[in-house]
Design a protein around this motif. Structure first.
Motif, PDB file in Angstrom:
ATOM      1  N   TYR A  33       0.842  -1.199   0.000  1.00 27.82           N
ATOM      2  CA  TYR A  33       0.000   0.000   0.000  1.00 27.82           C
ATOM      3  C   TYR A  33       0.878   1.251   0.000  1.00 27.82           C
ATOM      4  CZ  TYR A  33      -2.806  -3.613   2.332  1.00 27.82           C
ATOM      5  OH  TYR A  33      -3.427  -4.794   2.673  1.00 27.82           O
ATOM      6  N   TYR A  35       0.218   5.363   1.223  1.00 25.62           N
ATOM      7  CA  TYR A  35      -0.616   6.388   1.834  1.00 25.62           C
ATOM      8  C   TYR A  35       0.173   7.686   1.804  1.00 25.62           C
ATOM      9  CZ  TYR A  35      -3.401   2.599   3.909  1.00 25.62           C
ATOM     10  OH  TYR A  35      -4.197   1.487   4.119  1.00 25.62           O
ATOM     11  N   GLN A  37       0.339  11.779   3.745  1.00 23.01           N
ATOM     12  CA  GLN A  37      -0.143  12.689   4.784  1.00 23.01           C
ATOM     13  C   GLN A  37       0.391  14.076   4.465  1.00 23.01           C
ATOM     14  OE1 GLN A  37       1.438  12.030   8.751  1.00 23.01           O
ATOM     15  NE2 GLN A  37      -0.433  12.768   9.713  1.00 23.01           N
ATOM     16  N   VAL A  43      -4.034  11.153   7.298  1.00 25.52           N
ATOM     17  CA  VAL A  43      -3.373  10.162   6.449  1.00 25.52           C
ATOM     18  C   VAL A  43      -4.418   9.652   5.448  1.00 25.52           C
ATOM     19  CG1 VAL A  43      -2.223   7.924   6.399  1.00 25.52           C
ATOM     20  CG2 VAL A  43      -1.822   9.499   8.315  1.00 25.52           C
ATOM     21  N   PHE A  45      -5.388   7.175   2.044  1.00 22.55           N
ATOM     22  CA  PHE A  45      -5.077   6.009   1.221  1.00 22.55           C
ATOM     23  C   PHE A  45      -4.859   6.431  -0.224  1.00 22.55           C
ATOM     24  CE2 PHE A  45      -5.355   1.756  -0.359  1.00 22.55           C
ATOM     25  CZ  PHE A  45      -6.158   1.804  -1.500  1.00 22.55           C
ATOM     26  N   PHE A  91       3.804   7.235   2.993  1.00 28.68           N
ATOM     27  CA  PHE A  91       4.046   6.023   3.762  1.00 28.68           C
ATOM     28  C   PHE A  91       3.753   4.798   2.913  1.00 28.68           C
ATOM     29  CE2 PHE A  91       4.787   7.780   7.863  1.00 28.68           C
ATOM     30  CZ  PHE A  91       3.967   8.890   8.003  1.00 28.68           C
ATOM     31  N   PHE A 103       3.653  -0.233   8.702  1.00 27.10           N
ATOM     32  CA  PHE A 103       4.063   0.971   7.987  1.00 27.10           C
ATOM     33  C   PHE A 103       5.559   1.197   8.051  1.00 27.10           C
ATOM     34  CE2 PHE A 103       0.206   3.244   6.745  1.00 27.10           C
ATOM     35  CZ  PHE A 103      -0.755   2.481   7.378  1.00 27.10           C
TER      36      PHE A 103
END
Lengths: 112, 113
Positions: A33, A35, A37, A43, A45, A91, A103
Motif C-alpha cells: 500500500y 498512503y 499525509q 493520512v 489512502f 508512507f 508501515f
C-alpha cells in the motif's frame, strides 16, 4: 523484528520533475500500500497492490501516479510530473493479511 | 463506506494520570479497528487492533481499547500516562472486505510533568 523500510527519507524536487519513492516491504507479505499525509491533514489512502496489480486506488491516485514491484523485494511509487500539492509524507505499508498493515517510516517529499 | 471521528484533537494529561482518547466509527460491514501512534519524525506504529474477537483489546505500552458496537465506539485508554506517550494517535477503520485503511484526523497527546 522485520520492518518496512523506505528510501529516501527526504526527497526535494522541482515542480514538473519525476520522482520515484522506494519501499522494501516485509519479505513474506503479499499486500502492499501507499498512503500520504499532507502536513496538518489526515493520512490518506492512495493505492493497494496485490498479485502484481492494483487492487484498489483512491481518487487521488490519478494518471500522474503509478506503482510497480520491479523485483521480488522493492515496491515503488512514481509521480510523473510533480506538483506543489504533492508535497507530503508518503508512507508505504505491507500486510500478510488484509487486516493488519505495517508501515514504513515514510518519505517526506518537498516539491519546490 | 467507512470513516472514523476522533472526538478530541488535543488531549493534555499529567504524568501518572489516566489517558482517554475517544473514537467513533462508521462502517458498512464488520469493521476491523486499529489505533496507531506516531511519534515526532517517526513512522506509524500499531498500538492495538480489534478484528471481531474479544471486545476488550490490549496493546503495547499499557494501552487498551474497548469495541462497543452499540455505541460504534473504540476508545483508547491507559491507566497511567508516561512522558514517552506524548505523540499523535490515530484511530483507523477497515471494512472486512476492503483493503484500505481510513484514518481519523488524529489526537495529539501532551504529557505534563
Amino acid at each position: 523484528e522485520p520492518e518496512v523500510t523506505q528510501t529516501p527519507s527526504h526527497q526535494v524536487t522541482q515542480m514538473g520533475q519525476e520522482v520515484i519513492l522506494r519501499c522494501v516491504p516485509i519479505s513474506n507479505h503479499l499486500y502492499f500500500y501507499w498512503y500520504r499525509q499532507i502536513l496538518g491533514q489526515k493520512v490518506e489512502f492512495l493505492v493497494s497492490f496485490y498479485n502484481n496489480e492494483i487492487s484498489e486506488k483512491s481518487e487521488i491516485f490519478d494518471d500522474q501516479f503509478s506503482v510497480e514491484r520491479p523485483d521480488g523485494s522493492n515496491f515503488t511509487l512514481k509521480i510523473r510530473s510533480t506538483k506543489l500539492e504533492d508535497s507530503a509524507m508518503y508512507f508505504c505499508a505491507s500486510s500478510g493479511s488484509v487486516n493488519e498493515q505495517f508501515f514504513g517510516p515514510g518519505t517526506r517529499l518537498t516539491v519546490l | 463506506a467507512q470513516s472514523v471521528t476522533q472526538l478530541d484533537s488535543h488531549v493534555s494529561v499529567s504524568e501518572g494520570t489516566p489517558v482517554l482518547l475517544r473514537c467513533n466509527y462508521s462502517s458498512s460491514y464488520s469493521p476491523s479497528l486499529f489505533w496507531y501512534v506516531q511519534h515526532p519524525n517517526k513512522g506509524l506504529q500499531l498500538l492495538l487492533k480489534y478484528t471481531s474477537a474479544a471486545t476488550l483489546v490490549k496493546g503495547i505500552n499499557g494501552f487498551e481499547a474497548e469495541f462497543k458496537k452499540s455505541e460504534t465506539s473504540f476508545h483508547l485508554t491507559k491507566p497511567s500516562a508516561h512522558m514517552s506517550d506524548a505523540a499523535e494517535y490515530f484511530c483507523v477503520v477497515s471494512d472486512s472486505n476492503d483493503y484500505k485503511l481510513s484514518f481519523g484526523a488524529g489526537t495529539t497527546v501532551t504529557v505534563r510533568a
